[in-house]
Scaffold this active site. Structure first.
Site, PDB file in Angstrom:
ATOM      1  N   ARG A 444      28.437 -26.616  31.309  1.00 23.61           N
ATOM      2  CA  ARG A 444      28.715 -25.053  30.992  1.00 23.61           C
ATOM      3  C   ARG A 444      29.731 -24.744  31.968  1.00 23.61           C
ATOM      4  O   ARG A 444      31.035 -23.828  31.510  1.00 23.61           O
ATOM      5  CB  ARG A 444      27.760 -24.111  31.480  1.00 23.61           C
ATOM      6  CG  ARG A 444      28.007 -22.568  31.145  1.00 23.61           C
ATOM      7  CD  ARG A 444      28.367 -22.214  30.031  1.00 23.61           C
ATOM      8  NE  ARG A 444      28.961 -20.817  29.597  1.00 23.61           N
ATOM      9  CZ  ARG A 444      30.119 -20.526  29.673  1.00 23.61           C
ATOM     10  NH1 ARG A 444      31.046 -21.532  29.752  1.00 23.61           N
ATOM     11  NH2 ARG A 444      30.638 -19.365  29.371  1.00 23.61           N
ATOM     12  N   TYR A 445      30.059 -25.372  33.087  1.00 27.06           N
ATOM     13  CA  TYR A 445      31.295 -25.032  33.739  1.00 27.06           C
ATOM     14  C   TYR A 445      32.159 -26.488  33.897  1.00 27.06           C
ATOM     15  O   TYR A 445      31.597 -27.471  33.860  1.00 27.06           O
ATOM     16  CB  TYR A 445      30.759 -24.723  35.499  1.00 27.06           C
ATOM     17  CG  TYR A 445      29.823 -23.326  35.366  1.00 27.06           C
ATOM     18  CD1 TYR A 445      30.273 -22.192  35.437  1.00 27.06           C
ATOM     19  CD2 TYR A 445      28.398 -23.857  35.236  1.00 27.06           C
ATOM     20  CE1 TYR A 445      29.433 -21.251  35.427  1.00 27.06           C
ATOM     21  CE2 TYR A 445      27.379 -22.776  35.232  1.00 27.06           C
ATOM     22  CZ  TYR A 445      28.081 -21.358  35.374  1.00 27.06           C
ATOM     23  OH  TYR A 445      26.897 -20.369  35.483  1.00 27.06           O
ATOM     24  N   ARG A 448      31.170 -29.120  36.859  1.00 25.37           N
ATOM     25  CA  ARG A 448      29.869 -29.782  37.143  1.00 25.37           C
ATOM     26  C   ARG A 448      28.755 -29.767  35.955  1.00 25.37           C
ATOM     27  O   ARG A 448      29.151 -28.929  35.050  1.00 25.37           O
ATOM     28  CB  ARG A 448      29.310 -28.707  38.232  1.00 25.37           C
ATOM     29  CG  ARG A 448      29.342 -27.372  38.146  1.00 25.37           C
ATOM     30  CD  ARG A 448      29.594 -26.457  39.202  1.00 25.37           C
ATOM     31  NE  ARG A 448      29.279 -25.139  39.193  1.00 25.37           N
ATOM     32  CZ  ARG A 448      30.451 -24.303  39.118  1.00 25.37           C
ATOM     33  NH1 ARG A 448      31.769 -24.812  38.893  1.00 25.37           N
ATOM     34  NH2 ARG A 448      30.335 -22.879  38.922  1.00 25.37           N
ATOM     35  N   CYS A 457       6.506 -29.937  35.815  1.00 29.26           N
ATOM     36  CA  CYS A 457       6.546 -29.445  37.244  1.00 29.26           C
ATOM     37  C   CYS A 457       5.342 -29.310  37.656  1.00 29.26           C
ATOM     38  O   CYS A 457       4.285 -29.514  37.065  1.00 29.26           O
ATOM     39  CB  CYS A 457       6.974 -27.992  36.997  1.00 29.26           C
ATOM     40  SG  CYS A 457       8.473 -27.435  36.106  1.00 29.26           S
ATOM     41  N   CYS A 461       5.650 -22.144  36.709  1.00 33.94           N
ATOM     42  CA  CYS A 461       6.068 -20.515  37.075  1.00 33.94           C
ATOM     43  C   CYS A 461       5.897 -19.874  35.917  1.00 33.94           C
ATOM     44  O   CYS A 461       6.630 -20.094  34.896  1.00 33.94           O
ATOM     45  CB  CYS A 461       7.506 -20.653  37.875  1.00 33.94           C
ATOM     46  SG  CYS A 461       7.511 -21.899  39.180  1.00 33.94           S
ATOM     47  N   CYS A 464       9.405 -18.561  34.582  1.00 35.64           N
ATOM     48  CA  CYS A 464      10.396 -19.855  34.560  1.00 35.64           C
ATOM     49  C   CYS A 464      11.406 -19.448  33.278  1.00 35.64           C
ATOM     50  O   CYS A 464      10.929 -18.910  32.375  1.00 35.64           O
ATOM     51  CB  CYS A 464       9.764 -20.933  34.204  1.00 35.64           C
ATOM     52  SG  CYS A 464      10.847 -22.349  34.040  1.00 35.64           S
ATOM     53  N   ARG A 466      13.104 -21.594  31.577  1.00 37.81           N
ATOM     54  CA  ARG A 466      12.904 -22.630  30.761  1.00 37.81           C
ATOM     55  C   ARG A 466      11.532 -22.917  30.214  1.00 37.81           C
ATOM     56  O   ARG A 466      10.936 -23.893  29.943  1.00 37.81           O
ATOM     57  CB  ARG A 466      13.405 -23.908  31.403  1.00 37.81           C
ATOM     58  CG  ARG A 466      14.780 -23.993  31.484  1.00 37.81           C
ATOM     59  CD  ARG A 466      15.548 -25.369  31.744  1.00 37.81           C
ATOM     60  NE  ARG A 466      16.885 -25.255  32.195  1.00 37.81           N
ATOM     61  CZ  ARG A 466      17.195 -25.446  33.421  1.00 37.81           C
ATOM     62  NH1 ARG A 466      16.453 -25.947  34.170  1.00 37.81           N
ATOM     63  NH2 ARG A 466      18.435 -25.226  33.905  1.00 37.81           N
ATOM     64  N   ASP A 625      16.097 -13.575  34.337  1.00 40.71           N
ATOM     65  CA  ASP A 625      16.781 -13.642  33.197  1.00 40.71           C
ATOM     66  C   ASP A 625      16.087 -13.001  31.919  1.00 40.71           C
ATOM     67  O   ASP A 625      14.860 -12.787  31.904  1.00 40.71           O
ATOM     68  CB  ASP A 625      17.004 -15.245  32.711  1.00 40.71           C
ATOM     69  CG  ASP A 625      17.836 -16.035  33.667  1.00 40.71           C
ATOM     70  OD1 ASP A 625      18.954 -15.493  34.198  1.00 40.71           O
ATOM     71  OD2 ASP A 625      17.553 -17.214  33.767  1.00 40.71           O
ATOM     72  N   ASP A 662      22.630 -14.359  35.529  1.00 48.89           N
ATOM     73  CA  ASP A 662      23.210 -15.079  34.488  1.00 48.89           C
ATOM     74  C   ASP A 662      23.120 -14.405  33.355  1.00 48.89           C
ATOM     75  O   ASP A 662      22.437 -13.925  32.583  1.00 48.89           O
ATOM     76  CB  ASP A 662      22.070 -16.361  34.385  1.00 48.89           C
ATOM     77  CG  ASP A 662      22.717 -17.604  34.395  1.00 48.89           C
ATOM     78  OD1 ASP A 662      23.531 -17.869  33.850  1.00 48.89           O
ATOM     79  OD2 ASP A 662      21.944 -18.439  34.922  1.00 48.89           O
ATOM     80  N   LYS A 669      27.185 -17.416  35.230  1.00 52.82           N
ATOM     81  CA  LYS A 669      26.719 -16.744  36.501  1.00 52.82           C
ATOM     82  C   LYS A 669      27.853 -16.027  36.893  1.00 52.82           C
ATOM     83  O   LYS A 669      28.828 -16.263  37.246  1.00 52.82           O
ATOM     84  CB  LYS A 669      26.205 -17.676  37.610  1.00 52.82           C
ATOM     85  CG  LYS A 669      24.934 -18.490  37.559  1.00 52.82           C
ATOM     86  CD  LYS A 669      24.588 -19.285  38.618  1.00 52.82           C
ATOM     87  CE  LYS A 669      23.472 -20.268  38.209  1.00 52.82           C
ATOM     88  NZ  LYS A 669      23.679 -21.251  37.068  1.00 52.82           N
TER      89      LYS A 669
HETATM   90  S1  SF4 Z   1      10.875 -22.605  37.907  1.00 59.90           S
HETATM   91 FE1  SF4 Z   1      10.245 -23.442  35.945  1.00 59.90          FE
HETATM   92  S2  SF4 Z   1      11.335 -25.440  35.988  1.00 59.90           S
HETATM   93 FE2  SF4 Z   1      11.190 -24.303  38.183  1.00 59.90          FE
HETATM   94  S3  SF4 Z   1       9.514 -25.168  39.071  1.00 59.90           S
HETATM   95 FE3  SF4 Z   1       8.958 -23.482  38.306  1.00 59.90          FE
HETATM   96  S4  SF4 Z   1       8.198 -23.762  36.151  1.00 59.90           S
HETATM   97 FE4  SF4 Z   1       9.200 -25.579  36.818  1.00 59.90          FE
END
Ligand code: SF4
Length: 702
Positions: A444-445, A448, A457, A461, A464, A466, A625, A662, A669
Site C-alpha cells: 500500500r505504501y 514497504r 493466531c 481477538c 481483529c 482481519r 477499524d 486507518d 494511516k
Molecule cells: S488482532 Fe487478529 S491477527 Fe492479530 S492476533 Fe488478534 S486475531 Fe490474530
C-alpha cells in the site's frame, strides 16, 4: 477484591551485603514465579513503615485477594518486622503467616525463652545483657543476637567459656558492640540439632518430616557443632561443606521424635502461630531436647527447610504455597478461570502444549454468572461459527471468572454483537485485497510491504481487523505463497521495510520462521524487517530463548506487539518482553482503542506506563477499524481525541502513542491530533489528508 490477584509484600530496598537479606529478593522472585504459574496475577511491593499511607492506598487500589507476607526485616533488622503484620491486620486483606503478636514475641529470643520457661517447655539456660538469667559455671555459652534470625552474627568467636556471670556479661557487651546487634548468651548444647516444620491445616499444626542437621567431621577437626553464618551462606567454608540436612531417622530415635513433635505443637499453640512455622531444637547427649528458636514465616524457597520437609511427603513447592494461601482463607485453585484442562494451571507448559490445549468452542468456557443459560451459549456458538474462537489456557486464565465485562474476557469470548453491523462497516475497509499484487502480500505504501506468513493466531481477538480471514481452514498460507511474496519483494528494489504479519507470524515453527527470515535477509535492498505479533500477550511461553536467537540473527528486526490492557502484564509476559529487550530487539506496541476495555484515562495511563516500564515503546493507539463485527468495540473519534488530550504533555513524551486511524477505502494511516478537537466544526466533521495528499472527511462522533 479481585479474586485472582495476589500481592507479595517484601523487605524494603536498601544496600546490603548480607546474603540472608539479599535472599529475601530471591524468595520474592521464586514465589512470584510460582504464583504466576498457578494462574494468579502477581504484584510485589516493598514494605516501608514511613510510607504506610501511600502503600495502603496502592494496595487498596489494586485490590488483591491475598497478600503473601515475606517481610523479614525493616531497615535491615528483624526487630520491627511485626509492623508489617500490624499494617496488614489494619488493612483487612487476608495475609499469609502469623500475626503481629506471634511475630513480635518470637522474633525476640529473650521474650520467647521467658514464655517457653513459663510454660515449662525446655529451652537452654540464658544470660541477658543486663545480667538477668542463669549462669552455669563450667559450661560454654553461645553469644547470639536477640532479634535476628538463626545464623546472623554467629561465627566461630560466638562460642565462649567464662569463669563467672560478670565475665560473660562483659563478653555479651563486647560482642554486641562488635556486631552491631544486641546480643545475649545461651548455654551451648553440644549435641544434635533438629528442625521441625509445621504447616497449618484449618488452624491445627501438621508436623512435616523432621530434619536433622548433621555435622560431618566436626569432632575430628576439633570444631564445635555450631550452625553459624558461614554454614548457611559462605560457600567453600568448612561449615558450609560439612553440614547436611537429613530426614533419615536414626534407630532408637522414636521417643525423642515423639517429644520433638509434642514440644513443636505446644509452641504452635503457645505462640498462636498460623500458616507455617519452624521450631529449632538442640538435643543433649542424654536425649533431652531444648527449643533454641521459633521461626514464624520461615523462608519460602524450593530447597529450604519447610519446602524440603514438605517435599518428603509429596507436597511440592506449588502445593505448599497453595496450602499456605488456603490457611489464610484464599484458595488458589479457585483463582484460575475454569479447570477443564490440566494445562490451564500450567502457564509454564511449553507453547505447543498451550496451543494444542486452546479452548476453541464457547462450550469449553466456564460461563460467568448470568451467562449460564442455554441461549447465551447458543448465541456464542452461532458467532463462533462465523468468526472462529480460540484462546490459550494462559490468556483465559487472566480473566476474572465472575465478571462478564472483564476486559480480558471480552477480547476472546464471542459476542452476539459481532453479527450486527452498520452500513459503513465492511469486511475489508482497508481494501487490502485491492493492494495485494500477489497472494498474502499487501503493497500500500511506496517503500514497504506487509507479508502475511500465517493466518493462524494463538487467540482470535474479537476486535481483529482481519477477522474475515484469520482462523479459517479455507485460508492458509503455504510456503509456495510465501515464496511468491518474497520473490515480489526481491523484484521491487523500492521496498526497504518488510512487515511480517498474519495472523500471527510466531505461529510458525522456529525452523519455518528462520527459513523465511534468512531468505528475506538475502535481499540487499530490505533494510528493516518488522514482526507484528500478540504472542507476548496471549502466549508469552512462545518467546523462547531459541526463538529470540532466530530473531536476533535477522537484525535489524523490530517487534511490535499488542497489549490492550494493564491486566495483560504478568510475570510471564514481562519475562517474555525482558528476553526480547535483553537481546537488543527494539519493541513497540500497537494498542487498539476498545470501548469498555481501555477507553478510560486511568486504564490507558496504567497501560502506557506498564509498557515503558517493560522497555516497550507505545507506538500506535489504533482507532478501531470500520470492520464488520467489531462495531461494539469502537469509540467515537472525539472520545479517542479526548483520551489523547489526557496524555499529551501530561506524561513522558515517549509514553504517548500516536493516535492512528486507518482511513476507509484503503486511504492509509493518518495520525489524529488532540488539536483536531479545537477545530470544533459545526457539523462535527473534520478533513484529513493522507500520505498521497487525498482529502478524507471524518465524523468526530462516529
Ligand atoms: S488482532 Fe487478529 S491477527 Fe492479530 S492476533 Fe488478534 S486475531 Fe490474530
Amino acid at each position: 477484591m479481585n479474586p485472582d490477584r495476589i500481592l507479595i509484600l517484601h523487605d524494603g530496598y536498601y544496600d546490603t551485603q548480607l546474603e540472608d537479606l539479599i535472599d529475601n529478593r530471591t524468595e520474592v522472585k521464586t514465589l512470584a514465579e510460582t504464583l504466576a504459574n498457578l494462574g494468579c496475577l502477581v504484584d510485589q511491593m516493598a514494605f516501608d513503615p514511613h510510607e504506610a499511607h501511600a502503600l495502603a492506598d496502592r494496595i487498596k487500589s489494586w485490590q488483591p485477594a491475598l497478600i503473601f507476607n515475606l517481610v523479614e526485616t525493616i531497615d535491615g533488622s528483624g526487630q520491627l518486622a511485626h509492623l508489617a503484620c500490624s499494617f496488614l491486620q489494619l488493612l483487612g486483606i487476608p495475609y499469609t503467616g502469623s500475626d503481629a503478636w506471634s511475630m513480635q514475641t518470637t522474633v525476640n529470643k529473650l521474650v520467647t525463652k521467658r514464655i517457653l520457661a513459663g510454660a515449662r517447655l525446655p529451652t537452654p539456660a540464658w544470660l541477658e545483657p543486663d545480667g538477668e538469667g542463669e549462669f552455669n559455671p563450667g559450661l560454654r555459652y553461645l553469644i547470639k543476637p536477640v532479634f535476628e534470625d538463626g545464623s546472623v552474627a554467629i561465627d566461630r568467636n560466638s562460642l565462649v567459656w567464662c569463669t563467672d556471670a560478670a565475665q560473660l556479661q562483659e563478653k555479651i557487651k563486647a560482642r554486641s558492640a562488635e556486631t552491631g546487634y544486641l546480643c545475649f548468651a545461651e548455654q551451648f548444647i553440644d549435641g544434635r540439632e533438629f528442625n521441625v516444620s509445621l504447616l497449618g491445616e484449618t488452624g491445627e499444626p501438621v508436623v512435616l518430616p523432621l530434619a536433622e542437621m548433621e555435622f560431618l567431621g566436626f569432632s575430628e577437626s576439633g570444631m564445635a557443632t555450631v550452625l553459624n553464618y558461614d554454614a548457611k551462606w559462605t560457600e567453600g567454608s568448612f561449615e558450609y561443606e560439612h553440614i547436611q540436612r537429613t530426614f533419615q531417622p536414626r534407630p532408637g530415635d522414636g521417643t525423642l521424635r515423639d517429644e520433638l513433635v509434642r514440644i513443636a505443637k505446644s509452641c504452635w499453640k503457645l505462640f498462636g502461630l498460623r500458616g507455617y512455622a519452624r521450631v529449632d531444637f538442640r538435643v543433649d547427649d542424654t536425649g533431652q531436647p531444648a527449643v533454641i528458636e521459633i521461626n514464624t514465616n520461615p523462608c519460602l524457597e524450593p530447597d529450604n527447610g519447610i519446602s524440603a520437609a514438605a517435599s518428603q511427603v509429596g507436597i511440592d513447592f506449588s502445593a505448599l504455597i497453595s496450602r499456605i494461601a488456603a490457611e489464610a482463607g484464599v484458595s488458589l485453585q479457585q483463582q484460575s478461570y475454569g479447570n477443564k484442562l490440566s494445562v490451564y494451571q500450567d502457564t509454564t507448559a511449553n507453547w505447543q502444549d498451550q496451543l494444542t490445549s486452546r479452548l476453541t468452542n464457547p462450550t469449553d468456557l466456564v460461563p460467568c454468572p448470568g451467562q449460564e443459560n442455554v441461549q447465551a451459549l447458543a448465541e456464542a456458538c452461532a458467532v463462533a461459527a462465523v468468526y472462529p474462537m480460540a484462546v490459550t489456557p494462559y490468556y483465559a486464565n487472566l480473566a476474572q471468572p465472575d465478571n462478564p465485562s472483564c476486559p480480558i474476557r471480552r477480547q476472546y469470548v464471542p459476542d452476539p454483537a459481532e453479527l450486527e453491523h452498520a452500513q459503513d462497516e465492511v469486511d475489508d475497509p482497508l481494501e487490502e485485497e485491492r493492494y495485494s499484487p500477489v497472494p498474502g502480500l499487501i503493497h500500500r505504501y511506496p517503500d514497504r510491504v506487509l507479508l502475511q506468513v500465517s493466518l493462524e493466531c494463538a487467540v482470535y481477538c474479537r476486535h481483529c481487523s482481519r477477522k474475515r480471514k484469520v482462523g479459517r481452514s479455507s485460508e492458509r498460507m503455504t510456503m509456495t505463497t510465501i515464496y511468491q511474496g518474497i520473490a515480489y519483494i526481491r523484484a521491487h528494489p523500492e521496498v526497504r521495510d518488510v512487515l511480517l504479519s498474519g495472523g500471527d507470524p510466531l505461529m510458525l515453527s522456529d525452523d519455518r520462521l528462520a527459513q523465511i527470515l534468512t531468505e528475506i535477509r538475502t535481499i540487499s535492498h530490505v533494510e528493516v524487517i518488522r514482526i507484528g505479533t500478540r504472542m507476548p500477550v496471549v502466549l508469552p511461553q512462545r518467546i523462547t530463548p531459541e526463538l529470540v536467537k532466530i530473531l536476533q540473527s535477522a537484525k535489524p528486526l523490530w517487534l511490535n506487539t499488542q497489549f490492550n490492557h494493564p491486566r495483560e502484564f504478568t510475570f510471564a509476559s514481562e519475562s517474555a518482553l525482558a528476553r526480547l529487550a535483553d537481546a537488543g530487539i527494539p519493541l513497540g506496541n500497537q494498542t487498539v482503542l476498545l470501548k469498555g476495555i481501555n477507553d478510560s484515562p486511568v486504564v490507558m495511563r496504567s497501560l502506557l506506563h506498564h509498557l515503558v516500564k517493560n522497555r516497550v515503546r507505545p507506538y500506535y493507539l489504533y482507532h478501531c477499524d470500520f470492520v464488520r463485527g467489531v462495531g461494539h468495540f469502537r469509540t467515537t473519534i472525539r472520545a479517542g481525541l479526548r483520551l489523547m488530550q489526557q496524555f499529551q504533555g501530561h506524561t513522558s513524551g515517549f509514553a504517548v502513542p500516536s493516535y492512528i486511524i486507518d482511513l476507509p477505502h484503503g486511504g492509509g494511516k493518518v495520525a489524529l491530533l488532540a488539536s483536531h478537537l479545537a477545530l470544533n466544526p459545526e457539523n462535527g466533521r473534520i478533513e484529513v489528508e493522507n500520505f498521497e495528499g487525498t482529502c478524507y472527511v471524518l465524523d468526530l462522533d462516529r
